[in-house]
Design a protein around this motif. Structure first.
Motif, mmCIF file in Angstrom:
data_model
loop_
_atom_site.group_PDB
_atom_site.id
_atom_site.type_symbol
_atom_site.label_atom_id
_atom_site.label_comp_id
_atom_site.label_asym_id
_atom_site.label_seq_id
_atom_site.Cartn_x
_atom_site.Cartn_y
_atom_site.Cartn_z
ATOM 1 N N GLU A 51 0.821 -1.208 0.000
ATOM 2 C CA GLU A 51 0.000 0.000 0.000
ATOM 3 C C GLU A 51 0.858 1.263 0.000
ATOM 4 N N HIS A 200 2.571 -0.880 -8.248
ATOM 5 C CA HIS A 200 1.184 -1.148 -7.861
ATOM 6 C C HIS A 200 0.458 -1.867 -9.002
ATOM 7 N N ASP A 216 3.692 -4.661 4.291
ATOM 8 C CA ASP A 216 2.462 -4.159 4.913
ATOM 9 C C ASP A 216 2.710 -3.797 6.367
ATOM 10 N N PRO A 229 -1.220 -8.497 -3.473
ATOM 11 C CA PRO A 229 -2.350 -7.559 -3.342
ATOM 12 C C PRO A 229 -2.718 -6.814 -4.626
ATOM 13 N N PRO A 230 -1.772 -6.318 -5.445
ATOM 14 C CA PRO A 230 -2.218 -5.610 -6.656
ATOM 15 C C PRO A 230 -3.026 -6.514 -7.592
ATOM 16 N N ILE A 232 -4.821 -9.415 -6.617
ATOM 17 C CA ILE A 232 -6.092 -9.755 -5.969
ATOM 18 C C ILE A 232 -7.050 -8.565 -6.031
ATOM 19 N N ASN A 233 -6.558 -7.387 -5.655
ATOM 20 C CA ASN A 233 -7.435 -6.212 -5.581
ATOM 21 C C ASN A 233 -7.986 -5.817 -6.946
ATOM 22 N N ASN A 234 -7.128 -5.811 -7.962
ATOM 23 C CA ASN A 234 -7.595 -5.420 -9.295
ATOM 24 C C ASN A 234 -8.549 -6.459 -9.877
ATOM 25 N N GLU A 236 -10.537 -8.430 -8.146
ATOM 26 C CA GLU A 236 -11.809 -8.277 -7.419
ATOM 27 C C GLU A 236 -12.583 -7.074 -7.933
ATOM 28 N N PHE A 237 -11.878 -5.975 -8.120
ATOM 29 C CA PHE A 237 -12.557 -4.754 -8.570
ATOM 30 C C PHE A 237 -13.165 -4.959 -9.955
ATOM 31 N N PHE A 244 -17.715 -2.626 -5.091
ATOM 32 C CA PHE A 244 -16.778 -1.697 -4.442
ATOM 33 C C PHE A 244 -17.400 -0.308 -4.321
#
Ligand SMILES: Nc1ncnc2c1ncn2[C@@H]1O[C@H](COP(=O)(O)OP(=O)(O)OP(=O)(O)O)[C@@H](O)[C@H]1O
Ligand SMILES: [Mg+2]
Length: 252
Positions: A51, A200, A216, A229-230, A232-234, A236-237, A244
């Motif tokens: 992050e 990111h 983290d 995380p980049p 998984i997050n992208n 999911e979004f 979201f």
């Protein structure tokens, strides 16, 4: 291809010795720095993800400075500095090295403008010899778009047998620009180059077989592409942006 035949392996490992007297001072208060210990680096590509504020730039800058590069980016010959943000970390960083890269470069997105200005200033000197811009595609980087100036640098200035630090290269790059970067990384690591990259971007992160460190609030750990995380997050979004946005705008 076997891991040993990829990349230059100029940085084998990095150790951070947290000084007892400064443990409560920045940057040793950053969890990823405080718990870094000794970490192996991939001979070809090592990524740092995490992050905003997790310590990626602090680490990349300290590493680049430890091997002789300019803190704001560019080459080892670029000694300019527009802000005294130099970290105390470099002094406490032990870089286990092997061999000497043929060349090196620090592409730091947040201060790349200053690198471009510095090159223009040097090239204005009538006694300055060959133009430095020739190594960057032959044109002032200020006369290209943000992304074009990154791509010109990546494709012209970087070469085989080099050691490269990239901090958020995606900040200027389109989807296809990121693919161009992946191609550059692939070509150059096959030709004995090594990269350390803070990103990111799930696209920039996709170089196969690389080592990924995730930073983290708990510290630093290795992870895999599909668990980073980049990614998984992208994923999911993009799978469900409305989910979201519903949470994000819940108070509206
Ligand atoms: N010169 C400084 N003095 C004190 N604290 C700083 C300094 N520079 C950065 N920090 C702090 O150190 C922490 C790590 O910053 P760093 O720039 O390494 O984060 P990062 O992971 O690169 O974040 P980003 O993804 O936003 O680029 C942040 O909390 C930041 O506010
Ligand atoms: Mg950063």
């Amino acid at each position: 291809m076997a891991a040993a035949s990829r990349g230059g392996g100029f940085i084998r490992a990095v150790r951070i010795d947290v000084p007892a007297t400064a443990a409560s001072q920045w940057p040793f208060t950053i969890p990823s720095i405080a718990s870094f210990g000794r970490r192996s680096f991939d001979p070809a590509v090592t990524y740092l993800v995490g992050e905003n504020g997790s310590g990626k730039s602090t680490l990349v800058e300290a590493l680049a400075v430890a091997v002789g590069l300019n803190a704001e980016g560019g080459t080892r010959n670029m000694g300019f500095s527009t802000a005294d943000s130099h970290t105390a970390l470099t002094k406490h960083l032990v870089v286990e090295r092997r061999g000497r890269p043929r060349t090196d470069f620090f592409l730091r997105a947040e201060s790349f403008f200053n690198v471009a200005s510095h090159i223009d200033r040097l090239d204005e000197d009538p006694l300055g010899g060959p133009k430095i811009r020739e190594a960057y595609g032959g044109q002032s980087l200020h006369t290209r778009s943000h992304g074009e100036s990154f791509i010109a640098t990546l494709t012209h200035r970087l070469g085989p047998g080099g050691l490269y630090f990239l901090d958020e290269p995606e900040s200027a790059l389109s989807f296809h620009g990121c693919l161009t970067l992946l191609r550059v990384i692939n070509d150059l690591t096959r030709e004995g180059s090594q990269f350390v990259i803070a990103t990111h971007s799930p696209i920039v992160l996709a170089s196969p077989g690389a080592l990924i460190y995730s930073l983290d609030e708990d510290g630093i750990k290795t992870t895999h592409y599909d668990e980073a995380p980049p990614v998984i997050n992208n994923r999911e979004f993009l799978r469900s942006p409305e989910r979201f946005l519903r949470h994000l705008f819940a108070d509206d």
